[in-house]
Design a protein around this motif. Structure first.
Motif, PDB file in Angstrom:
ATOM      1  N   UNK A   2      11.437 -54.917  14.777  1.00 52.51           N
ATOM      2  CA  UNK A   2      11.192 -54.319  16.079  1.00 52.51           C
ATOM      3  C   UNK A   2       9.815 -54.785  16.538  1.00 52.51           C
ATOM      4  N   UNK A   3       9.792 -55.477  17.667  1.00 55.79           N
ATOM      5  CA  UNK A   3       8.587 -56.109  18.183  1.00 55.79           C
ATOM      6  C   UNK A   3       8.254 -55.526  19.548  1.00 55.79           C
ATOM      7  N   UNK A   4       6.974 -55.536  19.899  1.00 55.73           N
ATOM      8  CA  UNK A   4       6.566 -54.964  21.184  1.00 55.73           C
ATOM      9  C   UNK A   4       5.315 -55.666  21.677  1.00 55.73           C
ATOM     10  N   UNK A  17       6.654 -53.303  14.480  1.00 52.43           N
ATOM     11  CA  UNK A  17       6.701 -51.933  13.996  1.00 52.43           C
ATOM     12  C   UNK A  17       6.888 -51.919  12.483  1.00 52.43           C
ATOM     13  N   UNK A  18       5.980 -51.256  11.779  1.00 52.30           N
ATOM     14  CA  UNK A  18       6.073 -51.043  10.338  1.00 52.30           C
ATOM     15  C   UNK A  18       5.843 -49.562  10.077  1.00 52.30           C
ATOM     16  N   UNK A  19       6.914 -48.806   9.904  1.00 51.19           N
ATOM     17  CA  UNK A  19       6.754 -47.371   9.706  1.00 51.19           C
ATOM     18  C   UNK A  19       6.106 -46.730  10.917  1.00 51.19           C
ATOM     19  N   UNK A  20       4.984 -46.075  10.702  1.00 54.06           N
ATOM     20  CA  UNK A  20       4.266 -45.438  11.810  1.00 54.06           C
ATOM     21  C   UNK A  20       3.152 -46.275  12.373  1.00 54.06           C
ATOM     22  N   UNK A  21       3.145 -47.575  12.037  1.00 53.97           N
ATOM     23  CA  UNK A  21       2.078 -48.453  12.491  1.00 53.97           C
ATOM     24  C   UNK A  21       2.643 -49.641  13.257  1.00 53.97           C
ATOM     25  N   UNK A  22       1.824 -50.183  14.142  1.00 55.95           N
ATOM     26  CA  UNK A  22       2.129 -51.409  14.869  1.00 55.95           C
ATOM     27  C   UNK A  22       1.170 -52.479  14.373  1.00 55.95           C
ATOM     28  N   UNK A  23       1.725 -53.560  13.823  1.00 54.58           N
ATOM     29  CA  UNK A  23       0.923 -54.606  13.192  1.00 54.58           C
ATOM     30  C   UNK A  23       0.707 -55.758  14.165  1.00 54.58           C
ATOM     31  N   UNK A  25       0.344 -59.301  15.586  1.00 53.54           N
ATOM     32  CA  UNK A  25       0.971 -60.557  15.163  1.00 53.54           C
ATOM     33  C   UNK A  25       0.133 -61.787  15.479  1.00 53.54           C
ATOM     34  N   UNK A  26      -1.016 -61.581  16.130  1.00 55.58           N
ATOM     35  CA  UNK A  26      -1.891 -62.712  16.419  1.00 55.58           C
ATOM     36  C   UNK A  26      -1.614 -63.393  17.745  1.00 55.58           C
ATOM     37  N   UNK A  27      -0.836 -62.751  18.616  1.00 52.57           N
ATOM     38  CA  UNK A  27      -0.496 -63.307  19.935  1.00 52.57           C
ATOM     39  C   UNK A  27      -0.757 -62.247  20.997  1.00 52.57           C
ATOM     40  N   UNK A  28      -1.024 -62.705  22.203  1.00 51.69           N
ATOM     41  CA  UNK A  28      -1.354 -61.751  23.261  1.00 51.69           C
ATOM     42  C   UNK A  28      -0.150 -60.927  23.704  1.00 51.69           C
ATOM     43  N   UNK A  29       1.049 -61.492  23.611  1.00 50.02           N
ATOM     44  CA  UNK A  29       2.248 -60.748  23.997  1.00 50.02           C
ATOM     45  C   UNK A  29       3.464 -61.437  23.394  1.00 50.02           C
ATOM     46  N   UNK A  30       4.633 -60.825  23.539  1.00 52.34           N
ATOM     47  CA  UNK A  30       5.833 -61.383  22.936  1.00 52.34           C
ATOM     48  C   UNK A  30       6.274 -62.683  23.596  1.00 52.34           C
ATOM     49  N   UNK A  31       5.966 -62.874  24.850  1.00 56.73           N
ATOM     50  CA  UNK A  31       6.286 -64.149  25.485  1.00 56.73           C
ATOM     51  C   UNK A  31       5.586 -65.298  24.786  1.00 56.73           C
ATOM     52  N   UNK A  32       4.310 -65.107  24.461  1.00 50.22           N
ATOM     53  CA  UNK A  32       3.559 -66.136  23.743  1.00 50.22           C
ATOM     54  C   UNK A  32       4.119 -66.330  22.333  1.00 50.22           C
ATOM     55  N   UNK A  33       4.482 -65.247  21.655  1.00 49.83           N
ATOM     56  CA  UNK A  33       5.074 -65.355  20.322  1.00 49.83           C
ATOM     57  C   UNK A  33       6.381 -66.138  20.361  1.00 49.83           C
ATOM     58  N   UNK A  34       7.286 -65.782  21.283  1.00 49.82           N
ATOM     59  CA  UNK A  34       8.610 -66.405  21.303  1.00 49.82           C
ATOM     60  C   UNK A  34       8.555 -67.883  21.665  1.00 49.82           C
ATOM     61  N   UNK A  35       7.451 -68.338  22.224  1.00 52.52           N
ATOM     62  CA  UNK A  35       7.302 -69.763  22.526  1.00 52.52           C
ATOM     63  C   UNK A  35       7.087 -70.602  21.260  1.00 52.52           C
ATOM     64  N   UNK A  36       6.804 -69.958  20.128  1.00 53.39           N
ATOM     65  CA  UNK A  36       6.632 -70.654  18.853  1.00 53.39           C
ATOM     66  C   UNK A  36       8.007 -70.941  18.235  1.00 53.39           C
ATOM     67  N   UNK A  43       6.261 -63.744  12.744  1.00 53.88           N
ATOM     68  CA  UNK A  43       6.271 -62.308  13.046  1.00 53.88           C
ATOM     69  C   UNK A  43       6.482 -61.482  11.783  1.00 53.88           C
ATOM     70  N   UNK A  44       7.357 -61.963  10.904  1.00 54.17           N
ATOM     71  CA  UNK A  44       7.641 -61.217   9.673  1.00 54.17           C
ATOM     72  C   UNK A  44       6.462 -61.233   8.709  1.00 54.17           C
TER      73      UNK A  44
END
Length: 275
Positions: A2-4, A17-23, A25-36, A43-44
């Motif tokens: 689960x990504x946000x 999402x990891x339990x009650x925490x948001x980790x 990922x080293x990117x400004x947003x998911x659009x930038x992440x998905x471009x990789x 992400x994992x």
């Protein structure tokens, strides 16, 4: 996963999402992440700064998609309530980045309308560039799914036979809170319960397994017309129960809370406020 995309004091951050925490990922947003190309692996494996889920300020899952393509008339019950025949092809219209809101943001009802309506939708988020995709390529291009409330300004929507002007009002369409990868929801053609609840009253309830045009087909169809890019969003349509189809008609008013939720994906919970 689960990504946000999270709003922080230092700007937006892509998180997992990891339990009650948001980790982070080293990117400004998911659009930038998905471009990789290898975004799933990155992400994992990420183990950056963590933020509490409680009180999280979610941005739209992709704040600046290159396009948002929406599908109308894609649930049999909704088509019937609108008095239309089942379509042979998807009915498409656009939204824009400026139309999107975070999952818990207030929705400002425009002063120009008294016909402000709800529409819960399963939204597909693209994780790989595709053009003229075949079935396998279309399935592989789906990063995951999220929740959209395709808020509609009905009186403007029906001014003409083309709907766009009723669908693109600025900052009216919540999308989020998470992009959930297909492995968590039964694959790329998930059968998930969708619901809209307004001030505690269930207004819409159906199952995404009853979509006429499923997510994989929609990626194939739309990518025939135009290139789909990482972070693009496809809204797959809404089921029966919209306010405009009720007798008498029922629309959203300032002070009300509208919750659009999909099993396994989460919910957008938004208060309607006056302009």
């Amino acid at each position: 996963m689960k990504l946000a995309t999270l709003r922080t004091a230092d700007g937006t951050r892509a998180v997992r999402l990891d339990g009650g925490l948001l980790v982070d990922l080293g990117y400004t947003d998911l659009g930038e992440l998905f471009a990789e190309d290898d975004w799933r692996t990155k992400a994992a494996a990420a183990s950056g700064t963590t933020y509490p889920v409680d009180g999280a300020d979610f941005a739209p899952v992709v704040p600046n998609p290159s396009k948002v393509v929406c599908v109308g008339h894609n649930y049999t019950n909704h088509i019937k309530e609108m008095g239309r025949d089942l379509p042979s092809y998807p009915t498409l219209f656009p939204k824009f980045a400026d139309t999107l809101l975070g999952a818990n943001d207030d929705i400002v009802k425009p002063a120009e309308t008294d016909a402000f309506d709800w529409e819960v939708e399963l939204a597909v988020v693209i994780g790989r560039q595709v053009r003229r995709a075949d079935e396998r390529q279309a399935a592989d291009a789906i990063a995951g799914f999220t929740v959209m409330n395709d808020i509609s300004v009905r009186d403007w929507q029906f001014r003409t036979i083309e709907w766009t002007q009723g669908k693109i009002w600025e900052a009216t369409t919540p999308v989020g809170p998470y992009v959930v990868t297909p492995d968590e929801v039964g694959g790329v053609r998930p059968a998930l319960e969708v619901r809209t609840v307004v001030d505690g009253q269930v207004m819409q309830q159906d199952d995404t397994g009853t979509l006429l045009f499923d997510p994989v087909f929609l990626v194939q169809y739309i990518s025939t017309v135009i290139t789909l890019r990482p972070g693009d969003i496809i809204a797959t349509g809404t089921p029966a129960g919209v306010g405009n189809a009720r007798e008498p008609k029922v629309f959203l008013l300032p002070g009300q809370t509208v919750v659009t939720e999909i099993t396994g994906l989460g919910a957008c919970a938004n208060k309607v406020v006056g302009a």
